[in-house]
Motif scaffolding. Structure first.
Motif, PDB file in Angstrom:
ATOM      1  N   LEU A   1      40.629  42.685  42.203  1.00 35.24           N
ATOM      2  CA  LEU A   1      39.002  42.913  42.561  1.00 35.24           C
ATOM      3  C   LEU A   1      38.551  43.891  41.637  1.00 35.24           C
ATOM      4  O   LEU A   1      37.573  43.737  41.264  1.00 35.24           O
ATOM      5  CB  LEU A   1      38.999  43.276  44.121  1.00 35.24           C
ATOM      6  N   HIS A   2      39.336  44.905  41.232  1.00 33.50           N
ATOM      7  CA  HIS A   2      39.090  45.885  40.435  1.00 33.50           C
ATOM      8  C   HIS A   2      38.765  45.368  38.986  1.00 33.50           C
ATOM      9  O   HIS A   2      38.000  45.607  38.445  1.00 33.50           O
ATOM     10  CB  HIS A   2      40.072  47.076  40.227  1.00 33.50           C
TER      11      HIS A   2
ATOM     12  N   PHE B   1      32.332  37.159  37.719  1.00 31.84           N
ATOM     13  CA  PHE B   1      31.803  36.594  38.961  1.00 31.84           C
ATOM     14  C   PHE B   1      30.547  36.173  38.768  1.00 31.84           C
ATOM     15  O   PHE B   1      30.010  36.559  37.569  1.00 31.84           O
ATOM     16  CB  PHE B   1      32.022  37.430  40.120  1.00 31.84           C
ATOM     17  N   ASN B   2      29.913  35.293  39.454  1.00 32.71           N
ATOM     18  CA  ASN B   2      28.734  34.898  39.141  1.00 32.71           C
ATOM     19  C   ASN B   2      27.642  35.792  39.711  1.00 32.71           C
ATOM     20  O   ASN B   2      27.498  36.452  40.916  1.00 32.71           O
ATOM     21  CB  ASN B   2      28.537  33.490  40.179  1.00 32.71           C
ATOM     22  N   LYS B   3      26.591  36.331  38.834  1.00 30.24           N
ATOM     23  CA  LYS B   3      25.953  37.463  38.943  1.00 30.24           C
ATOM     24  C   LYS B   3      24.478  37.014  39.094  1.00 30.24           C
ATOM     25  O   LYS B   3      23.680  37.833  39.279  1.00 30.24           O
ATOM     26  CB  LYS B   3      26.127  38.442  37.777  1.00 30.24           C
ATOM     27  N   ARG B   4      24.230  35.383  39.334  1.00 28.82           N
ATOM     28  CA  ARG B   4      22.770  35.226  39.454  1.00 28.82           C
ATOM     29  C   ARG B   4      22.514  35.348  41.003  1.00 28.82           C
ATOM     30  O   ARG B   4      23.112  35.069  41.780  1.00 28.82           O
ATOM     31  CB  ARG B   4      23.096  33.667  39.166  1.00 28.82           C
TER      32      ARG B   4
ATOM     33  N   GLY C   1      33.577  33.512  47.087  1.00 24.60           N
ATOM     34  CA  GLY C   1      32.695  32.677  46.624  1.00 24.60           C
ATOM     35  C   GLY C   1      32.004  32.829  45.214  1.00 24.60           C
ATOM     36  O   GLY C   1      31.396  31.889  44.758  1.00 24.60           O
ATOM     37  N   LEU C   2      32.145  34.077  44.932  1.00 26.66           N
ATOM     38  CA  LEU C   2      31.438  34.404  43.765  1.00 26.66           C
ATOM     39  C   LEU C   2      32.489  34.490  42.468  1.00 26.66           C
ATOM     40  O   LEU C   2      31.982  34.198  41.293  1.00 26.66           O
ATOM     41  CB  LEU C   2      30.716  35.633  43.789  1.00 26.66           C
ATOM     42  N   ILE C   3      33.642  34.783  42.441  1.00 30.37           N
ATOM     43  CA  ILE C   3      34.671  34.944  41.613  1.00 30.37           C
ATOM     44  C   ILE C   3      34.969  33.537  40.767  1.00 30.37           C
ATOM     45  O   ILE C   3      34.943  32.322  41.438  1.00 30.37           O
ATOM     46  CB  ILE C   3      36.142  35.329  42.105  1.00 30.37           C
ATOM     47  N   LYS C   4      34.649  33.625  39.245  1.00 29.55           N
ATOM     48  CA  LYS C   4      34.968  32.414  38.646  1.00 29.55           C
ATOM     49  C   LYS C   4      36.139  31.422  39.097  1.00 29.55           C
ATOM     50  O   LYS C   4      37.423  31.898  39.127  1.00 29.55           O
ATOM     51  CB  LYS C   4      35.201  32.766  37.214  1.00 29.55           C
ATOM     52  N   PRO C   5      36.040  30.328  39.547  1.00 33.11           N
ATOM     53  CA  PRO C   5      37.098  29.582  40.053  1.00 33.11           C
ATOM     54  C   PRO C   5      38.318  29.425  39.167  1.00 33.11           C
ATOM     55  O   PRO C   5      39.564  29.634  39.893  1.00 33.11           O
ATOM     56  CB  PRO C   5      36.525  28.071  40.266  1.00 33.11           C
TER      57      PRO C   5
ATOM     58  N   LYS D   1      41.794  30.604  40.621  1.00 37.68           N
ATOM     59  CA  LYS D   1      43.070  29.972  40.388  1.00 37.68           C
ATOM     60  C   LYS D   1      44.408  30.091  39.744  1.00 37.68           C
ATOM     61  O   LYS D   1      45.547  30.244  40.327  1.00 37.68           O
ATOM     62  CB  LYS D   1      42.539  28.364  40.049  1.00 37.68           C
ATOM     63  N   ARG D   2      43.995  30.732  38.626  1.00 36.64           N
ATOM     64  CA  ARG D   2      45.215  31.203  37.735  1.00 36.64           C
ATOM     65  C   ARG D   2      45.823  32.528  38.444  1.00 36.64           C
ATOM     66  O   ARG D   2      47.148  32.755  38.574  1.00 36.64           O
ATOM     67  CB  ARG D   2      44.581  31.645  36.428  1.00 36.64           C
TER      68      ARG D   2
END
Length: 423
Positions: A6-7, A15-18, A110-114, A118-119
């Motif tokens: 998370l850091h 992550f999605n900032k919109r 739910g905001l972190i780029k998938p 996944k990686r």
């Protein structure tokens, strides 16, 4: 899920900032994510944020669960009074500041780029000891080499910190510290702390007052406690008699006891009754140990300087009262190389930090680059993965990489893991 991941996500804004909002529905705009704090206190400092239309400058604290705030006792630590945003992966508890107000909380789930998530999860689920081993070939060479160098410098700094702590105990005496650090190194792990205690019980100034090898042996063996048993050996009893005189002369304190030393499951060449005479021989050959190590530049010359011959008695004995047909006279080549890696290099690293002179760190790195690689199971594992190991520079860096990153699954803190996750 690791907090370090998370850091990484927050630091790189992956992550999605919109239309960001706090869990309470307050709109958030990230103007500056802050500076990653690797010391005590909040994770990121001097962040600039707009929360519900108001601009804030302060700290950001990151947790896997919001309840970790209380699990880590941040509510009682004034260092966390300046936190303006709590970033979490799961929100399971409302967190209040010292005035009873809810601290704005951003939920990353739910905001972190998938692809990134996944990686990361795929890497963490690998069954191998080195989690990235199947993907290592996909990592750029420059990334691998930069991480190797970073790990090596970390290893030198960790050991040099121990030297500096010893220096402080010795009131700034580099001669005393070099002597004690060498003694510790002569313990070769099994008896390292015992050898350090031995050196601390017999100050170098008393050792240097005597030029005869026998008297140096008497001081060290007497303080070791290895003579405090019934012995029929004339050589041992002679050392004991000499020590009792010197102990009274210098008013020496009681040293160690026989039972503190390890002989079981130790090769005869590593017996303390072999290493102590070798230490005595080194002290007889070099009265200025610190200068020997700090001026070391040519590896062959240093190896030659560390070659010693012990008293004749030890060519036929591994222990007192026990003759042996196997001769161990002086330090082996592998032992000398071990001392250069674990004694000389940390001393140079410590002196570099003490004097703020990077020349000594470069000297340490150059010595490692000129030395043969170490042979052990960890180094072999890296070689089996296709990593070219050609010197002690490589083997030392890889040992650090394995023990402090791979073994603790700290992939996200490693340049190699970070590149694989971000790809």
């Amino acid at each position: 899920m690791q907090e370090s991941f998370l850091h990484y996500i927050w630091k790189n804004q992956l992550f999605n900032k919109r239309q960001l909002q706090t869990v309470a529905g307050q709109p958030i705009e990230i103007l500056h994510s802050g500076f990653h704090n690797l010391h005590a206190g909040p994770d990121f400092k001097e962040a600039k944020l707009s929360i519900d239309g108001l601009q804030w400058v302060g700290a950001v604290e990151i947790h896997v669960k919001s309840s970790d705030w209380y699990a880590h006792n941040h509510q009682t630590d004034e260092n966390y009074d300046g936190v303006v945003l709590h970033v979490v992966f799961e929100h399971d508890k409302e967190v209040l500041d010292q005035h009873g107000n809810a601290i704005p909380t951003l939920l990353l789930k739910g905001l972190i780029k998938p692809g990134v998530l996944k990686r990361y999860e795929a890497l963490m689920l690998q069954p191998a000891k080195v989690l990235c081993e199947s993907q290592l070939k996909n990592v750029r060479v420059i990334t691998r080499l930069s991480m190797l160098e970073r790990a090596l410098v970390e290893r030198i700094n960790q050991k040099s910190a121990m030297v500096l702590a010893l220096l402080e105990q010795n009131n700034g005496s580099w001669d005393e510290t070099a002597y004690q650090w060498l003694a510790r190194g002569m313990g070769f792990k099994t008896n390292a702390e015992q050898m350090l205690c031995l050196a601390q019980s017999v100050p170098i100034k008393f050792i240097n007052k005597h030029h005869q090898l026998r008297q140096k042996e008497a001081l060290l063996f007497g303080a070791s406690g290895l003579l405090n048993v019934d012995l029929n050996d004339s050589y041992a009893n002679g050392l004991k008699e000499e020590y009792l005189f010197l102990k009274q002369k210098y008013n020496l304190k009681e040293g160690l006891s026989y039972n503190e030393w390890h002989f079981a499951r130790v090769r005869p060449a590593n017996y303390p009754t072999i290493r102590i005479p070798q230490l005595a021989a080194l002290l007889a050959k070099h009265s200025q140990l610190f200068q020997l190590f700090i001026e070391a530049e040519e590896i062959k010359n240093l190896q030659k300087q560390l070659q010693v011959e012990t008293a004749e008695y030890w060519s036929a004995h591994h222990r007192f009262d026990a003759a042996s047909s196997r001769k161990v006279n002086g330090l082996s080549k592998s032992s000398i190389n071990n001392l250069i890696i674990n004694v000389t290099v940390p001393l140079l690293g410590a002196y570099a930090r003490y004097t703020a002179n990077d020349t000594y760190m470069e000297q340490a790195v150059n010595l490692l680059s000129a030395m043969p690689k170490e042979q052990n199971s960890i180094v072999k594992q890296w070689q089996d993965l296709g990593w070219n190991v050609s010197s002690a520079f490589d083997s030392q860096g890889l040992l650090q990489l394995y023990r402090f990153y791979c073994s603790n699954s700290q992939c996200i803190a490693c340049n190699i893991g970070a590149e694989l996750i971000k790809q």
